[in-house]
Design a protein around this motif. Sequence first.
Motif, PDB file in Angstrom:
ATOM      1  N   GLY A  10      25.920-117.537 -12.533  1.00  0.00           N
ATOM      2  CA  GLY A  10      25.699-116.107 -12.290  1.00  0.00           C
ATOM      3  C   GLY A  10      26.746-115.290 -13.017  1.00  0.00           C
ATOM      4  O   GLY A  10      27.941-115.546 -12.899  1.00  0.00           O
ATOM      5  N   GLY A  14      31.114-110.819 -10.114  1.00  0.00           N
ATOM      6  CA  GLY A  14      31.809-111.994  -9.593  1.00  0.00           C
ATOM      7  C   GLY A  14      31.925-113.031 -10.700  1.00  0.00           C
ATOM      8  O   GLY A  14      33.019-113.400 -11.138  1.00  0.00           O
ATOM      9  N   GLU A  33      23.552-118.018 -16.838  1.00  0.00           N
ATOM     10  CA  GLU A  33      22.911-116.783 -16.362  1.00  0.00           C
ATOM     11  C   GLU A  33      21.427-116.827 -16.687  1.00  0.00           C
ATOM     12  O   GLU A  33      21.034-117.140 -17.805  1.00  0.00           O
ATOM     13  N   ARG A  34      20.585-116.471 -15.684  1.00  0.00           N
ATOM     14  CA  ARG A  34      19.130-116.584 -15.872  1.00  0.00           C
ATOM     15  C   ARG A  34      18.491-115.295 -16.367  1.00  0.00           C
ATOM     16  O   ARG A  34      17.367-115.291 -16.844  1.00  0.00           O
ATOM     17  N   GLY A  39      25.007-109.024 -14.439  1.00  0.00           N
ATOM     18  CA  GLY A  39      24.395-109.138 -13.119  1.00  0.00           C
ATOM     19  C   GLY A  39      23.685-107.878 -12.652  1.00  0.00           C
ATOM     20  O   GLY A  39      23.349-106.987 -13.444  1.00  0.00           O
ATOM     21  N   VAL A  40      23.480-107.820 -11.344  1.00  0.00           N
ATOM     22  CA  VAL A  40      22.844-106.656 -10.714  1.00  0.00           C
ATOM     23  C   VAL A  40      23.666-105.412 -11.018  1.00  0.00           C
ATOM     24  O   VAL A  40      23.145-104.357 -11.394  1.00  0.00           O
ATOM     25  N   GLY A  45      22.124-102.011 -10.810  1.00  0.00           N
ATOM     26  CA  GLY A  45      22.846-101.606  -9.599  1.00  0.00           C
ATOM     27  C   GLY A  45      23.827-100.473  -9.846  1.00  0.00           C
ATOM     28  O   GLY A  45      23.439 -99.343 -10.148  1.00  0.00           O
ATOM     29  N   CYS A  46      25.114-100.808  -9.740  1.00  0.00           N
ATOM     30  CA  CYS A  46      26.187 -99.797  -9.786  1.00  0.00           C
ATOM     31  C   CYS A  46      26.065 -98.862 -10.991  1.00  0.00           C
ATOM     32  O   CYS A  46      26.062 -97.634 -10.846  1.00  0.00           O
ATOM     33  N   LYS A  50      24.744 -94.947 -11.065  1.00  0.00           N
ATOM     34  CA  LYS A  50      25.737 -93.884 -11.290  1.00  0.00           C
ATOM     35  C   LYS A  50      25.369 -93.031 -12.502  1.00  0.00           C
ATOM     36  O   LYS A  50      25.664 -91.831 -12.546  1.00  0.00           O
ATOM     37  N   ALA A 114      19.919-122.197 -13.030  1.00  0.00           N
ATOM     38  CA  ALA A 114      20.654-123.406 -12.623  1.00  0.00           C
ATOM     39  C   ALA A 114      20.217-123.877 -11.246  1.00  0.00           C
ATOM     40  O   ALA A 114      19.913-123.081 -10.363  1.00  0.00           O
ATOM     41  N   ALA A 141      28.118-117.740  -8.028  1.00  0.00           N
ATOM     42  CA  ALA A 141      28.197-116.272  -7.960  1.00  0.00           C
ATOM     43  C   ALA A 141      26.814-115.702  -8.240  1.00  0.00           C
ATOM     44  O   ALA A 141      26.635-114.869  -9.123  1.00  0.00           O
ATOM     45  N   GLY A 143      24.769-113.927  -6.315  1.00  0.00           N
ATOM     46  CA  GLY A 143      24.422-112.590  -5.835  1.00  0.00           C
ATOM     47  C   GLY A 143      23.385-112.497  -4.734  1.00  0.00           C
ATOM     48  O   GLY A 143      23.219-113.411  -3.924  1.00  0.00           O
ATOM     49  N   ASP A 311      28.490-111.388  -3.556  1.00  0.00           N
ATOM     50  CA  ASP A 311      27.475-111.085  -2.538  1.00  0.00           C
ATOM     51  C   ASP A 311      27.032-112.323  -1.772  1.00  0.00           C
ATOM     52  O   ASP A 311      26.695-112.241  -0.589  1.00  0.00           O
ATOM     53  N   MET A 317      29.009-106.375   0.463  1.00  0.00           N
ATOM     54  CA  MET A 317      28.376-106.716  -0.824  1.00  0.00           C
ATOM     55  C   MET A 317      28.721-105.623  -1.826  1.00  0.00           C
ATOM     56  O   MET A 317      27.922-104.722  -2.073  1.00  0.00           O
ATOM     57  N   LEU A 318      29.912-105.708  -2.364  1.00  0.00           N
ATOM     58  CA  LEU A 318      30.402-104.688  -3.298  1.00  0.00           C
ATOM     59  C   LEU A 318      30.971-105.365  -4.540  1.00  0.00           C
ATOM     60  O   LEU A 318      31.567-106.452  -4.452  1.00  0.00           O
ATOM     61  N   ALA A 319      30.820-104.713  -5.666  1.00  0.00           N
ATOM     62  CA  ALA A 319      31.194-105.312  -6.944  1.00  0.00           C
ATOM     63  C   ALA A 319      32.689-105.618  -7.025  1.00  0.00           C
ATOM     64  O   ALA A 319      33.102-106.679  -7.514  1.00  0.00           O
TER      65      ALA A 319
HETATM   66  P1  FAD Z   1      25.199-110.135  -8.957  1.00  0.00           P
HETATM   67  O1  FAD Z   1      25.700-108.934  -9.611  1.00  0.00           O
HETATM   68  O2  FAD Z   1      23.959-110.053  -8.138  1.00  0.00           O
HETATM   69  O3  FAD Z   1      25.014-111.228 -10.084  1.00  0.00           O
HETATM   70  C1  FAD Z   1      24.436-112.468  -9.821  1.00  0.00           C
HETATM   71  C2  FAD Z   1      23.878-113.010 -11.118  1.00  0.00           C
HETATM   72  O4  FAD Z   1      23.490-114.359 -10.896  1.00  0.00           O
HETATM   73  C3  FAD Z   1      22.627-112.274 -11.603  1.00  0.00           C
HETATM   74  O5  FAD Z   1      22.821-111.852 -12.928  1.00  0.00           O
HETATM   75  C4  FAD Z   1      21.514-113.319 -11.494  1.00  0.00           C
HETATM   76  O6  FAD Z   1      20.566-113.182 -12.538  1.00  0.00           O
HETATM   77  C5  FAD Z   1      22.293-114.616 -11.630  1.00  0.00           C
HETATM   78  N1  FAD Z   1      21.663-115.776 -10.990  1.00  0.00           N
HETATM   79  C6  FAD Z   1      21.188-115.867  -9.731  1.00  0.00           C
HETATM   80  N2  FAD Z   1      20.725-117.112  -9.497  1.00  0.00           N
HETATM   81  C7  FAD Z   1      20.900-117.810 -10.640  1.00  0.00           C
HETATM   82  C8  FAD Z   1      20.613-119.156 -11.012  1.00  0.00           C
HETATM   83  N3  FAD Z   1      20.064-120.018 -10.166  1.00  0.00           N
HETATM   84  N4  FAD Z   1      20.927-119.542 -12.266  1.00  0.00           N
HETATM   85  C9  FAD Z   1      21.503-118.680 -13.149  1.00  0.00           C
HETATM   86  N5  FAD Z   1      21.796-117.391 -12.835  1.00  0.00           N
HETATM   87  C10 FAD Z   1      21.497-116.982 -11.591  1.00  0.00           C
HETATM   88  N6  FAD Z   1      28.574-102.106  -5.565  1.00  0.00           N
HETATM   89  C11 FAD Z   1      29.679-101.365  -5.766  1.00  0.00           C
HETATM   90  O7  FAD Z   1      30.786-101.853  -5.559  1.00  0.00           O
HETATM   91  N7  FAD Z   1      29.600-100.075  -6.219  1.00  0.00           N
HETATM   92  C12 FAD Z   1      28.409 -99.481  -6.465  1.00  0.00           C
HETATM   93  O8  FAD Z   1      28.364 -98.320  -6.862  1.00  0.00           O
HETATM   94  C13 FAD Z   1      27.233-100.231  -6.254  1.00  0.00           C
HETATM   95  N8  FAD Z   1      26.030 -99.696  -6.508  1.00  0.00           N
HETATM   96  C14 FAD Z   1      24.914-100.466  -6.333  1.00  0.00           C
HETATM   97  C15 FAD Z   1      23.682 -99.879  -6.592  1.00  0.00           C
HETATM   98  C16 FAD Z   1      22.533-100.620  -6.419  1.00  0.00           C
HETATM   99  C17 FAD Z   1      21.197 -99.977  -6.714  1.00  0.00           C
HETATM  100  C18 FAD Z   1      22.613-101.985  -6.011  1.00  0.00           C
HETATM  101  C19 FAD Z   1      21.364-102.812  -5.862  1.00  0.00           C
HETATM  102  C20 FAD Z   1      23.827-102.562  -5.744  1.00  0.00           C
HETATM  103  C21 FAD Z   1      24.989-101.809  -5.899  1.00  0.00           C
HETATM  104  N9  FAD Z   1      26.243-102.342  -5.637  1.00  0.00           N
HETATM  105  C22 FAD Z   1      27.361-101.576  -5.799  1.00  0.00           C
HETATM  106  C23 FAD Z   1      26.405-103.728  -5.174  1.00  0.00           C
HETATM  107  C24 FAD Z   1      26.797-104.624  -6.370  1.00  0.00           C
HETATM  108  O9  FAD Z   1      25.814-104.507  -7.371  1.00  0.00           O
HETATM  109  C25 FAD Z   1      26.955-106.060  -5.919  1.00  0.00           C
HETATM  110  O10 FAD Z   1      27.866-106.126  -4.850  1.00  0.00           O
HETATM  111  C26 FAD Z   1      27.452-106.916  -7.064  1.00  0.00           C
HETATM  112  O11 FAD Z   1      26.588-106.874  -8.156  1.00  0.00           O
HETATM  113  C27 FAD Z   1      27.626-108.365  -6.607  1.00  0.00           C
HETATM  114  O12 FAD Z   1      28.104-109.113  -7.663  1.00  0.00           O
HETATM  115  P2  FAD Z   1      27.815-110.682  -7.766  1.00  0.00           P
HETATM  116  O13 FAD Z   1      28.537-111.131  -8.980  1.00  0.00           O
HETATM  117  O14 FAD Z   1      28.100-111.331  -6.473  1.00  0.00           O
HETATM  118  O15 FAD Z   1      26.255-110.809  -7.964  1.00  0.00           O
END
Ligand code: FAD
Length: 482
Positions: A10, A14, A33-34, A39-40, A45-46, A50, A114, A141, A143, A311, A317-319
Amino acid sequence: MSKYDVCVIGAGPGGYVAAIRSAQLGLKTAIIEREYLGGVCLNVGCIPSKAMITAAHFLHRAQHDAPTMGINIKGIDLDMKKLVGWKQSVCDRMSKGVEQLLKGNKVEIISGEAKFKTTSQLEVKSSKENIIVEADKFIVATGSRPIAIPGFDIDENEVCSSTGALAMETLPKKVVVIGGGYIGLEISSYLAKLGSEVEILEAGKSLLAGVADKDCVQVVARKLKKLGVKVHFGAFAKNYKKKGKSFEISAEVDGSMKTFTSDKILLTVGRKPNSDEMGLKDIGVQIDERGFVKVDPQMRTNHPNIFAIGDIAGQPMLAHKASHEAVLAAEVIAGHNRVYDAKTVPAVIFTDPEIASAGMLEEECKAAGYNDLKIGKFPFAANGRAVSMMEAEGFIKMIADAKTNILLGVHIVGPEASNLISEAVLAIEMGARLEDLALSIHPHPTLGETMMEAAEATLGHAIHMIQKPLKSKGPAGPSARA
Ligand code: FAD
Ligand code: NAI
């Protein structure tokens, strides 16, 4: 078969941060990464949210504030397709930047999905090939994703999650938003400013209950009303049907059934961790009842070679929380003696005005045993910079332990709350007292002065506000420091 010291799954805030830090520490690192680098957060997302919020605020100010300043802008027109294109260009630029950073740090990027085969082996499937990846350590990571409710399947067309909402190239005339949390409120605010009629169906009795300071929420609720957004509390959407080009949504509101019409339905009732994917359960990784992977204070799962961050590893669940845990996990893997010991994870809700908080809410302070609190507020209406920006709604509220004046919580609603909160984070992390903020010279004229004056107000002697003498005992202010 490829073998690595560290394999990150991911590439969100993260994963990509964990991969870069691992590589910086000399570990042979791969990231899988898929869908999209960043990521989100960077893609749906963020960052895109914004971008849309900024554009809508810009439009709203041009329409409503500029004339008061003597600037009459004629013929303002919204090109929604172009706006969405611009938003996408911002995301693409950020995602490309992540790719360059990963490559520059010699992280191998593997595209595909993965799945764990064993605790030391992954299978990665892509349209081109299936490969096996081995590593000494894995950092999961992957998400989270939006939650759906019965009667509302997310198809990103009729029923949109934030992903579909952020991609709409036509502005809907009427929108029903189910769920008035972080996403519901951010998207409702910008859609209303762009010109949509918005109604929010919120199951709870108030907005952002237990998440943000009640007084801060009231300021945002008033502004939403001013923007024409209607909020229905105690509202549970049951189902919807098509009526011409629109939809009729049936919802139980405070016990009786009501119907709402809209051109788009946004479903924003929360997100759930992606822990049911990629074979985590099959290899025995422990997952809690809410679906979060269980981790210890070093982000390690019950398998000592598998770590989880972001997440998937728990609230909030914050970036920025994901990125903090990412660096921690990478450093633990490299042999550093670290544990998760952050005192606070700040939170920002990018409504109008923004709400930002660090540390504890008043009720949390009491639950933690702080019975004697000093609470003070300073309004942006008394700050020269805020007034000159025509953004003087809101305040900074500080909560301190009355016995020591140590800062326990800071809650901001107002302009640039998102940027102002970092000073509070540092103060709380360093165990600062109110005097530390009150006696630090803040530059004039800035919104930052509100932080200093809020500390003074909590001590009972803000200059730009008439105050009654404080009743509570404890250190009284700067003189008590000597
Ligand atoms: P993610 O960003 O979700 O990344 C996970 C990645 O893993 C993805 O790219 C996915 O494709 C990949 N993945 C999943 N499974 C697999 C697999 N099996 N094999 C390969 N790849 C895989 N947070 C803030 O702090 N501030 C903000 O302003 C904010 N705004 C947001 C607005 C919206 C609309 C949304 C939906 C969320 C927002 N967030 C915000 C929350 C923030 O986006 C998440 O907390 C953050 O992205 C989490 O990061 P992560 O690395 O855990 O996961
Ligand atoms: P949320 O948990 O913030 O809000 C969901 C809301 O939906 C709650 O108010 C809840 O009471 C309500 N709800 C639940 N079920 C319902 C139902 N059946 N009918 C009506 N209302 C219902 O979830 P959201 O907004 O989806 O965001 C998910 C997460 O993403 C956030 O918790 C946050 O961690 C993150 N995020 C962070 C942002 C930021 O930092 N600025 C912005 C956007 C998202």
